[in-house]
Design a protein around this motif. Structure first.
Motif, PDB file in Angstrom:
ATOM      1  N   TYR A 172     -19.149 -41.419 -11.610  1.00  0.00           N
ATOM      2  CA  TYR A 172     -18.234 -41.916 -10.583  1.00  0.00           C
ATOM      3  C   TYR A 172     -17.523 -43.128 -11.159  1.00  0.00           C
ATOM      4  O   TYR A 172     -18.190 -44.074 -11.640  1.00  0.00           O
ATOM      5  N   ASP A 173     -16.210 -43.084 -11.146  1.00  0.00           N
ATOM      6  CA  ASP A 173     -15.412 -44.182 -11.683  1.00  0.00           C
ATOM      7  C   ASP A 173     -15.823 -44.510 -13.121  1.00  0.00           C
ATOM      8  O   ASP A 173     -15.873 -45.676 -13.519  1.00  0.00           O
ATOM      9  N   GLY A 174     -16.141 -43.468 -13.885  1.00  0.00           N
ATOM     10  CA  GLY A 174     -16.496 -43.642 -15.292  1.00  0.00           C
ATOM     11  C   GLY A 174     -17.917 -44.077 -15.552  1.00  0.00           C
ATOM     12  O   GLY A 174     -18.305 -44.286 -16.710  1.00  0.00           O
ATOM     13  N   ASN A 175     -18.729 -44.194 -14.508  1.00  0.00           N
ATOM     14  CA  ASN A 175     -20.122 -44.615 -14.660  1.00  0.00           C
ATOM     15  C   ASN A 175     -21.064 -43.456 -14.319  1.00  0.00           C
ATOM     16  O   ASN A 175     -20.784 -42.662 -13.425  1.00  0.00           O
ATOM     17  N   PRO A 176     -22.211 -43.365 -15.016  1.00  0.00           N
ATOM     18  CA  PRO A 176     -23.116 -42.233 -14.805  1.00  0.00           C
ATOM     19  C   PRO A 176     -23.855 -42.325 -13.479  1.00  0.00           C
ATOM     20  O   PRO A 176     -24.211 -43.412 -13.011  1.00  0.00           O
ATOM     21  N   LEU A 177     -24.087 -41.164 -12.882  1.00  0.00           N
ATOM     22  CA  LEU A 177     -24.887 -41.038 -11.666  1.00  0.00           C
ATOM     23  C   LEU A 177     -26.009 -40.039 -11.925  1.00  0.00           C
ATOM     24  O   LEU A 177     -25.800 -39.022 -12.570  1.00  0.00           O
ATOM     25  N   VAL A 178     -27.201 -40.333 -11.412  1.00  0.00           N
ATOM     26  CA  VAL A 178     -28.282 -39.351 -11.344  1.00  0.00           C
ATOM     27  C   VAL A 178     -28.396 -38.950  -9.879  1.00  0.00           C
ATOM     28  O   VAL A 178     -28.704 -39.784  -9.020  1.00  0.00           O
ATOM     29  N   VAL A 179     -28.127 -37.685  -9.582  1.00  0.00           N
ATOM     30  CA  VAL A 179     -27.983 -37.214  -8.210  1.00  0.00           C
ATOM     31  C   VAL A 179     -29.056 -36.169  -7.933  1.00  0.00           C
ATOM     32  O   VAL A 179     -29.165 -35.178  -8.652  1.00  0.00           O
ATOM     33  N   SER A 180     -29.849 -36.391  -6.878  1.00  0.00           N
ATOM     34  CA  SER A 180     -30.931 -35.456  -6.539  1.00  0.00           C
ATOM     35  C   SER A 180     -30.836 -35.043  -5.081  1.00  0.00           C
ATOM     36  O   SER A 180     -30.433 -35.834  -4.226  1.00  0.00           O
ATOM     37  N   GLY A 181     -31.234 -33.802  -4.807  1.00  0.00           N
ATOM     38  CA  GLY A 181     -31.227 -33.294  -3.444  1.00  0.00           C
ATOM     39  C   GLY A 181     -32.535 -33.599  -2.745  1.00  0.00           C
ATOM     40  O   GLY A 181     -33.263 -32.688  -2.340  1.00  0.00           O
ATOM     41  N   GLY A 189     -29.949 -33.847   2.248  1.00  0.00           N
ATOM     42  CA  GLY A 189     -29.632 -35.181   1.772  1.00  0.00           C
ATOM     43  C   GLY A 189     -29.440 -35.246   0.273  1.00  0.00           C
ATOM     44  O   GLY A 189     -29.777 -34.320  -0.465  1.00  0.00           O
ATOM     45  N   VAL A 190     -28.883 -36.362  -0.141  1.00  0.00           N
ATOM     46  CA  VAL A 190     -28.613 -36.638  -1.548  1.00  0.00           C
ATOM     47  C   VAL A 190     -29.038 -38.069  -1.824  1.00  0.00           C
ATOM     48  O   VAL A 190     -28.716 -38.973  -1.045  1.00  0.00           O
ATOM     49  N   GLU A 191     -29.764 -38.267  -2.919  1.00  0.00           N
ATOM     50  CA  GLU A 191     -30.116 -39.615  -3.366  1.00  0.00           C
ATOM     51  C   GLU A 191     -29.459 -39.858  -4.715  1.00  0.00           C
ATOM     52  O   GLU A 191     -29.500 -38.989  -5.594  1.00  0.00           O
ATOM     53  N   ILE A 192     -28.868 -41.032  -4.877  1.00  0.00           N
ATOM     54  CA  ILE A 192     -28.033 -41.315  -6.039  1.00  0.00           C
ATOM     55  C   ILE A 192     -28.504 -42.598  -6.716  1.00  0.00           C
ATOM     56  O   ILE A 192     -28.539 -43.661  -6.088  1.00  0.00           O
ATOM     57  N   VAL A 193     -28.855 -42.506  -7.991  1.00  0.00           N
ATOM     58  CA  VAL A 193     -29.095 -43.683  -8.819  1.00  0.00           C
ATOM     59  C   VAL A 193     -27.771 -44.021  -9.488  1.00  0.00           C
ATOM     60  O   VAL A 193     -27.175 -43.188 -10.183  1.00  0.00           O
ATOM     61  N   VAL A 194     -27.320 -45.254  -9.278  1.00  0.00           N
ATOM     62  CA  VAL A 194     -25.978 -45.645  -9.716  1.00  0.00           C
ATOM     63  C   VAL A 194     -26.046 -47.019 -10.385  1.00  0.00           C
ATOM     64  O   VAL A 194     -26.782 -47.896  -9.929  1.00  0.00           O
ATOM     65  N   PRO A 195     -25.308 -47.246 -11.493  1.00  0.00           N
ATOM     66  CA  PRO A 195     -25.298 -48.571 -12.121  1.00  0.00           C
ATOM     67  C   PRO A 195     -24.784 -49.646 -11.165  1.00  0.00           C
ATOM     68  O   PRO A 195     -23.956 -49.376 -10.283  1.00  0.00           O
ATOM     69  N   HIS A 196     -25.269 -50.872 -11.377  1.00  0.00           N
ATOM     70  CA  HIS A 196     -24.866 -51.989 -10.527  1.00  0.00           C
ATOM     71  C   HIS A 196     -23.352 -52.098 -10.385  1.00  0.00           C
ATOM     72  O   HIS A 196     -22.824 -52.340  -9.293  1.00  0.00           O
ATOM     73  N   GLU A 197     -22.630 -51.929 -11.513  1.00  0.00           N
ATOM     74  CA  GLU A 197     -21.210 -52.265 -11.522  1.00  0.00           C
ATOM     75  C   GLU A 197     -20.357 -51.377 -10.618  1.00  0.00           C
ATOM     76  O   GLU A 197     -19.248 -51.772 -10.249  1.00  0.00           O
ATOM     77  N   THR A 198     -20.850 -50.204 -10.260  1.00  0.00           N
ATOM     78  CA  THR A 198     -20.069 -49.336  -9.384  1.00  0.00           C
ATOM     79  C   THR A 198     -20.749 -49.048  -8.053  1.00  0.00           C
ATOM     80  O   THR A 198     -20.205 -48.314  -7.225  1.00  0.00           O
ATOM     81  N   ALA A 199     -21.916 -49.649  -7.821  1.00  0.00           N
ATOM     82  CA  ALA A 199     -22.698 -49.341  -6.621  1.00  0.00           C
ATOM     83  C   ALA A 199     -21.961 -49.710  -5.336  1.00  0.00           C
ATOM     84  O   ALA A 199     -21.910 -48.920  -4.380  1.00  0.00           O
ATOM     85  N   SER A 200     -21.382 -50.892  -5.281  1.00  0.00           N
ATOM     86  CA  SER A 200     -20.696 -51.322  -4.054  1.00  0.00           C
ATOM     87  C   SER A 200     -19.493 -50.445  -3.742  1.00  0.00           C
ATOM     88  O   SER A 200     -19.250 -50.087  -2.582  1.00  0.00           O
ATOM     89  N   ASP A 201     -18.729 -50.086  -4.778  1.00  0.00           N
ATOM     90  CA  ASP A 201     -17.556 -49.243  -4.557  1.00  0.00           C
ATOM     91  C   ASP A 201     -17.965 -47.871  -4.023  1.00  0.00           C
ATOM     92  O   ASP A 201     -17.318 -47.336  -3.107  1.00  0.00           O
ATOM     93  N   LEU A 202     -19.033 -47.299  -4.570  1.00  0.00           N
ATOM     94  CA  LEU A 202     -19.480 -45.988  -4.114  1.00  0.00           C
ATOM     95  C   LEU A 202     -20.010 -46.065  -2.688  1.00  0.00           C
ATOM     96  O   LEU A 202     -19.687 -45.211  -1.845  1.00  0.00           O
ATOM     97  N   PHE A 203     -20.821 -47.079  -2.387  1.00  0.00           N
ATOM     98  CA  PHE A 203     -21.369 -47.229  -1.042  1.00  0.00           C
ATOM     99  C   PHE A 203     -20.239 -47.379  -0.025  1.00  0.00           C
ATOM    100  O   PHE A 203     -20.231 -46.710   1.013  1.00  0.00           O
ATOM    101  N   GLN A 204     -19.261 -48.231  -0.329  1.00  0.00           N
ATOM    102  CA  GLN A 204     -18.150 -48.452   0.603  1.00  0.00           C
ATOM    103  C   GLN A 204     -17.321 -47.188   0.778  1.00  0.00           C
ATOM    104  O   GLN A 204     -16.883 -46.868   1.898  1.00  0.00           O
TER     105      GLN A 204
END
Length: 349
Positions: A172-181, A189-204
């Motif tokens: 997402y936005d050039g950063n890796p995601l680990v996505v699990s169902g 549901g979906v749970e997403i491990v996301v790097p700090h630098e893009t976490a706020s943008d994805l959550f919003q």
């Protein structure tokens, strides 16, 4: 007190915070009932960055996890997730854990927040030199999107699609995601491990797409409606999977820490057993309330008001085990007869 990398975003969204396992985390935004029903009826989003996250990689990673955990990760292929437990030599539950298998010898291990360091240290102590164990809680956030519309929303916003107990790696936005169902609500549901630098943008972006921000208060009522155990209340080092009614998590055809003790208990019988129950109206059972049935006694380990069912629900242990006869809970000094009910209390459609 540690905070999530999303802390300032939660504050801007009106969150109320609480101490949860030593972390300052959102407990609610609009209110527990409203958030609970948002997940059951549509889609909600949780920040669960307090939960543990570590990677286990290298030749021998599979053998390491097989020996340390009671389920057998060799039975799932890459792209799959598994629910499992780390046990004491006596069979007690050190932690219940989700394992994500990304590749043959490449795993993410997701313990409870309070047990992150315990599980990391245990695996590191048992690992051969060629297996690398790395804690990942300091450089990632963890987001859970839950509800009937969760997968569609994540696909729309992040371009990711994943089925139940499946795992994929995306970006997402050039950063890796680990996505699990996976999840803790009983809903798709979906749970997403996301790097700090893009976490706020994805959550919003997920909130802007329609996900209701939800706190850990609603997460607790959602998991209780499904009869999902909470480590530290329904599970602990003095309780075995067999006593908790979770023998299905134990794969007997491999050796693991605690197996000999479980084999003995399987043959001799358990000393206590978990029972579920419901109450009428707003007679709400709470953690620690006394429980009895004939000569069997115990206490409530999890209890609350069910927003979906609009009455009380709970679980607790009885010793010696009792699977029949009247069951009572002491609520505010009065013994109240309750109805035995095998979890889950609710079956989402």
């Amino acid at each position: 007190m540690p905070t999530s990398p999303l802390h300032h975003l939660h504050a801007s969204l009106g969150a109320r915070f609480t101490d949860f396992g030593g972390w300052e985390m959102p407990v609610q935004y609009q209110g527990v009932i409203a958030e609970h029903l948002a997940v059951r009826r549509g889609v909600g989003i949780f920040d669960v960055s307090h939960l543990g996250r570590l990677t286990v990689t290298g030749d021998g990673a599979t053998d390491l996890l097989r020996g340390e955990l009671c389920n057998d990760v060799s039975l799932i292929g890459p792209g799959r997730a598994q629910y499992t437990m780390a046990l004491t030599p006596e069979g007690g539950v050190v932690d219940d854990i989700i394992v994500l298998r990304l590749d043959e010898e490449d795993y993410w291990v997701l313990p409870n927040g309070a047990n992150h360091a315990i599980v990391l240290d245990r695996l590191a102590a048992a690992a051969p030199d060629v297996v690398e164990i790395s804690g990942r809680r300091d450089d990632t956030a963890f987001i859970a999107v839950q509800g009937p519309a969760a997968r569609e929303l994540v696909e729309t916003v992040a371009g990711c699609s994943v089925g139940r107990f499946r795992v994929t790696v995306d970006e997402y936005d050039g950063n890796p995601l680990v996505v699990s169902g996976t999840g803790y609500t009983g809903e798709p549901g979906v749970e997403i491990v996301v790097p700090h630098e893009t976490a706020s943008d994805l959550f919003q972006a997920l909130v802007d797409g329609g996900a209701a921000p939800c706190g850990l208060g609603a997460r607790d009522t959602l998991r209780l409606e499904m009869g999902y155990p909470l480590w530290g209340q329904d599970l602990d080092t003095r309780t075995t999977p067999l006593e908790a009614g979770l023998e299905w998590v134990v794969e007997w055809d491999h050796d693991f820490v605690g197996k000999p003790a479980l084999v003995i208990q399987l043959e001799s019988g358990v000393a206590k057993s978990l029972v579920g129950f419901t109450t009428e109206g707003r007679a709400i059972p709470r953690h620690g309330y006394r429980l009895r049935s004939g000569d069997s006694v115990g206490e409530v380990t999890s209890g609350n008001f069910s927003p979906s069912l609009e009455h009380g629900i709970g679980m607790g242990y009885l010793a010696p085990p009792s699977d029949r006869g009247p069951l009572e809970v002491e609520i505010r000094g009065t013994w109240v007869e309750v109805e035995r009910t095998d979890p889950p209390f609710l079956r989402p459609t």
